[in-house]
Design a protein around this motif. Structure first.
Motif, PDB file in Angstrom:
ATOM      1  N   UNK A   1      49.034 -30.100  10.733  1.00 32.48           N
ATOM      2  CA  UNK A   1      48.114 -29.660   9.696  1.00 32.48           C
ATOM      3  C   UNK A   1      48.156 -28.143   9.560  1.00 32.48           C
ATOM      4  N   UNK A   2      48.088 -27.678   8.343  1.00 35.14           N
ATOM      5  CA  UNK A   2      48.116 -26.238   8.104  1.00 35.14           C
ATOM      6  C   UNK A   2      46.699 -25.737   7.892  1.00 35.14           C
ATOM      7  N   UNK A   3      46.411 -24.593   8.461  1.00 34.54           N
ATOM      8  CA  UNK A   3      45.102 -23.977   8.308  1.00 34.54           C
ATOM      9  C   UNK A   3      45.194 -22.851   7.294  1.00 34.54           C
ATOM     10  N   UNK A   4      44.035 -22.397   6.823  1.00 37.53           N
ATOM     11  CA  UNK A   4      44.015 -21.295   5.872  1.00 37.53           C
ATOM     12  C   UNK A   4      44.514 -20.029   6.534  1.00 37.53           C
ATOM     13  N   UNK A   5      45.448 -19.341   5.899  1.00 42.67           N
ATOM     14  CA  UNK A   5      45.925 -18.051   6.385  1.00 42.67           C
ATOM     15  C   UNK A   5      45.747 -17.056   5.250  1.00 42.67           C
ATOM     16  N   UNK A   6      44.799 -16.127   5.392  1.00 40.51           N
ATOM     17  CA  UNK A   6      44.558 -15.148   4.353  1.00 40.51           C
ATOM     18  C   UNK A   6      45.592 -14.043   4.410  1.00 40.51           C
ATOM     19  N   UNK A  87      33.846 -24.449  -6.583  1.00 44.84           N
ATOM     20  CA  UNK A  87      35.033 -24.954  -5.898  1.00 44.84           C
ATOM     21  C   UNK A  87      36.210 -23.980  -5.952  1.00 44.84           C
ATOM     22  N   UNK A  88      35.934 -22.700  -6.236  1.00 45.52           N
ATOM     23  CA  UNK A  88      37.006 -21.705  -6.342  1.00 45.52           C
ATOM     24  C   UNK A  88      36.714 -20.476  -5.476  1.00 45.52           C
ATOM     25  N   UNK A  89      37.776 -19.918  -4.933  1.00 45.95           N
ATOM     26  CA  UNK A  89      37.710 -18.651  -4.195  1.00 45.95           C
ATOM     27  C   UNK A  89      38.989 -17.885  -4.468  1.00 45.95           C
ATOM     28  N   UNK A  90      38.864 -16.566  -4.640  1.00 43.86           N
ATOM     29  CA  UNK A  90      40.059 -15.745  -4.794  1.00 43.86           C
ATOM     30  C   UNK A  90      39.880 -14.404  -4.112  1.00 43.86           C
ATOM     31  N   UNK A  91      41.002 -13.843  -3.660  1.00 38.95           N
ATOM     32  CA  UNK A  91      41.020 -12.511  -3.062  1.00 38.95           C
ATOM     33  C   UNK A  91      42.303 -11.821  -3.488  1.00 38.95           C
ATOM     34  N   UNK A  92      42.191 -10.536  -3.826  1.00 40.22           N
ATOM     35  CA  UNK A  92      43.346  -9.763  -4.283  1.00 40.22           C
ATOM     36  C   UNK A  92      43.475  -8.509  -3.441  1.00 40.22           C
ATOM     37  N   UNK A  93      44.658  -8.301  -2.875  1.00 41.04           N
ATOM     38  CA  UNK A  93      44.991  -7.040  -2.218  1.00 41.04           C
ATOM     39  C   UNK A  93      45.712  -6.184  -3.245  1.00 41.04           C
ATOM     40  N   UNK A  94      45.033  -5.152  -3.729  1.00 41.22           N
ATOM     41  CA  UNK A  94      45.603  -4.359  -4.813  1.00 41.22           C
ATOM     42  C   UNK A  94      46.776  -3.499  -4.378  1.00 41.22           C
ATOM     43  N   UNK A  95      46.967  -3.289  -3.084  1.00 34.44           N
ATOM     44  CA  UNK A  95      48.123  -2.529  -2.613  1.00 34.44           C
ATOM     45  C   UNK A  95      49.403  -3.342  -2.757  1.00 34.44           C
ATOM     46  N   UNK A  96      49.313  -4.648  -2.531  1.00 40.69           N
ATOM     47  CA  UNK A  96      50.487  -5.519  -2.616  1.00 40.69           C
ATOM     48  C   UNK A  96      50.513  -6.335  -3.896  1.00 40.69           C
ATOM     49  N   UNK A 105      39.363 -29.643  -3.605  1.00 38.86           N
ATOM     50  CA  UNK A 105      39.622 -30.957  -4.147  1.00 38.86           C
ATOM     51  C   UNK A 105      38.798 -31.975  -3.371  1.00 38.86           C
ATOM     52  N   UNK A 106      39.005 -33.267  -3.638  1.00 40.35           N
ATOM     53  CA  UNK A 106      38.232 -34.318  -2.974  1.00 40.35           C
ATOM     54  C   UNK A 106      38.750 -34.530  -1.557  1.00 40.35           C
ATOM     55  N   UNK A 107      38.101 -33.856  -0.582  1.00 35.87           N
ATOM     56  CA  UNK A 107      38.470 -34.025   0.815  1.00 35.87           C
ATOM     57  C   UNK A 107      39.498 -33.048   1.331  1.00 35.87           C
ATOM     58  N   UNK A 108      39.958 -32.119   0.516  1.00 30.45           N
ATOM     59  CA  UNK A 108      40.941 -31.129   0.959  1.00 30.45           C
ATOM     60  C   UNK A 108      40.904 -29.923   0.027  1.00 30.45           C
ATOM     61  N   UNK A 109      41.584 -28.865   0.430  1.00 37.41           N
ATOM     62  CA  UNK A 109      41.728 -27.678  -0.407  1.00 37.41           C
ATOM     63  C   UNK A 109      43.198 -27.437  -0.705  1.00 37.41           C
ATOM     64  N   UNK A 110      43.448 -26.682  -1.741  1.00 38.57           N
ATOM     65  CA  UNK A 110      44.795 -26.191  -2.038  1.00 38.57           C
ATOM     66  C   UNK A 110      44.747 -24.672  -1.996  1.00 38.57           C
ATOM     67  N   UNK A 111      45.641 -24.092  -1.206  1.00 38.38           N
ATOM     68  CA  UNK A 111      45.743 -22.637  -1.108  1.00 38.38           C
ATOM     69  C   UNK A 111      46.962 -22.163  -1.888  1.00 38.38           C
ATOM     70  N   UNK A 127      43.976 -29.366   4.934  1.00 36.17           N
ATOM     71  CA  UNK A 127      43.237 -30.593   5.245  1.00 36.17           C
ATOM     72  C   UNK A 127      42.052 -30.358   6.163  1.00 36.17           C
ATOM     73  N   UNK A 128      41.811 -29.117   6.579  1.00 44.48           N
ATOM     74  CA  UNK A 128      40.682 -28.801   7.441  1.00 44.48           C
ATOM     75  C   UNK A 128      39.789 -27.774   6.761  1.00 44.48           C
ATOM     76  N   UNK A 129      38.486 -27.967   6.867  1.00 49.51           N
ATOM     77  CA  UNK A 129      37.559 -27.010   6.302  1.00 49.51           C
ATOM     78  C   UNK A 129      37.310 -27.241   4.829  1.00 49.51           C
ATOM     79  N   UNK A 130      36.444 -26.406   4.276  1.00 46.71           N
ATOM     80  CA  UNK A 130      36.118 -26.478   2.855  1.00 46.71           C
ATOM     81  C   UNK A 130      35.721 -25.100   2.376  1.00 46.71           C
ATOM     82  N   UNK A 131      35.693 -24.919   1.062  1.00 47.63           N
ATOM     83  CA  UNK A 131      35.293 -23.629   0.511  1.00 47.63           C
ATOM     84  C   UNK A 131      33.826 -23.337   0.844  1.00 47.63           C
ATOM     85  N   UNK A 132      33.015 -24.368   0.954  1.00 43.37           N
ATOM     86  CA  UNK A 132      31.603 -24.161   1.287  1.00 43.37           C
ATOM     87  C   UNK A 132      31.429 -23.536   2.663  1.00 43.37           C
TER      88      UNK A 132
END
Length: 238
Positions: A1-6, A87-96, A105-111, A127-132
């Motif tokens: 399973x892949x976890x969120x990597x910011x 159900x949305x989150x965004x982050x922008x690094x203006x240097x890059x 989504x229903x039971x999962x997120x898409x990054x 497949x782990x965690x949620x935006x909430x």
């Protein structure tokens, strides 16, 4: 399973330098800030009552938009903007010019990792965690130790404004053999109790080692301010 990597995970490792911004301690009770360690005595706090402690209010974390500037001697400087709504989150690094965009989504997120310059990107199912329940870069960076104001090496130095918001300013000093080695200034948001600005200096040379500062903050956001038109990117599924 892949976890969120910011996109700024490595950046956060170098930025989380202050006692107010981290509760990572060594077995000896010292506060560990990556390349920096601020020693603490066995009895680390002054006499206090509960009214002196920081009472964090995290209610803002459900819907918000913010931006902050950062500088690190090792990694350079940039401006980070992030926002969250429903159900949305965004982050922008203006240097890059790289965008991290999450959809629930229903039971999962898409990054989505999006390159605004090349208009390309990748998508990954999470497949782990949620935006909430997720913790954004700013949430991790700005969390305050509630006991920070009553540490023996911390003094309150006045009132100020950060990002057009009232804040209380503190000074924290590291000493070795009676000599000051590092000085940290921390501004704590009066309403929500997060660190809205931090500066770390070499006390001997007066060199600025790290700085970040909230520049804009609002809770008045809507879906259009956070949602991204993915049709504008050539996206590869991972």
């Amino acid at each position: 399973m892949k976890r969120i990597i910011f996109i700024f995970t490595l950046l956060l490792c170098s930025l989380m330098l202050f006692a107010s911004c981290s509760d990572n301690t060594t077995p000896e009770g010292n506060v560990n800030f990556g390349d920096y360690v601020i020693p603490t005595e066995p009895d680390t706090t002054k006499k206090y009552d509960d009214s002196q402690l920081i009472n964090a209010d995290n209610s803002w974390q459900t819907e918000y938009a913010l931006s902050y500037n950062y500088y690190d001697k090792k990694t350079g400087s940039s401006t980070i903007t992030e926002g969250k709504f429903g159900k949305y989150y965004q982050s922008i690094d203006n240097a890059t010019n790289i965008v991290t965009f999450l959809t629930q989504e229903d039971g999962y997120m898409i990054q989505y990792m999006l390159d605004n310059t090349k208009r390309t990107g990748t998508s990954t199912v999470i497949t782990e965690g949620s935006i909430d329940t997720m913790l954004s870069g700013f949430m991790l960076l700005s969390v305050c130790d509630p006991y920070f104001p009553v540490y023996k090496n911390v003094t309150e130095v006045g009132d100020d404004f950060v990002g057009q918001r009232s804040a209380t300013r503190y000074k924290q000093v590291q000493t070795e053999n009676g000599v000051e080695t590092q000085i940290a200034y921390v501004w704590v948001d009066d309403m929500f109790g997060f660190a809205s600005r931090c500066e770390l200096y070499d006390a001997v040379t007066q060199e600025l080692l790290m700085k970040w500062e909230l520049t804009d903050f609002t809770q008045n956001v809507n879906e259009n301010g956070v949602k991204i038109n993915l049709d504008a990117y050539n996206i590869i599924n991972e």
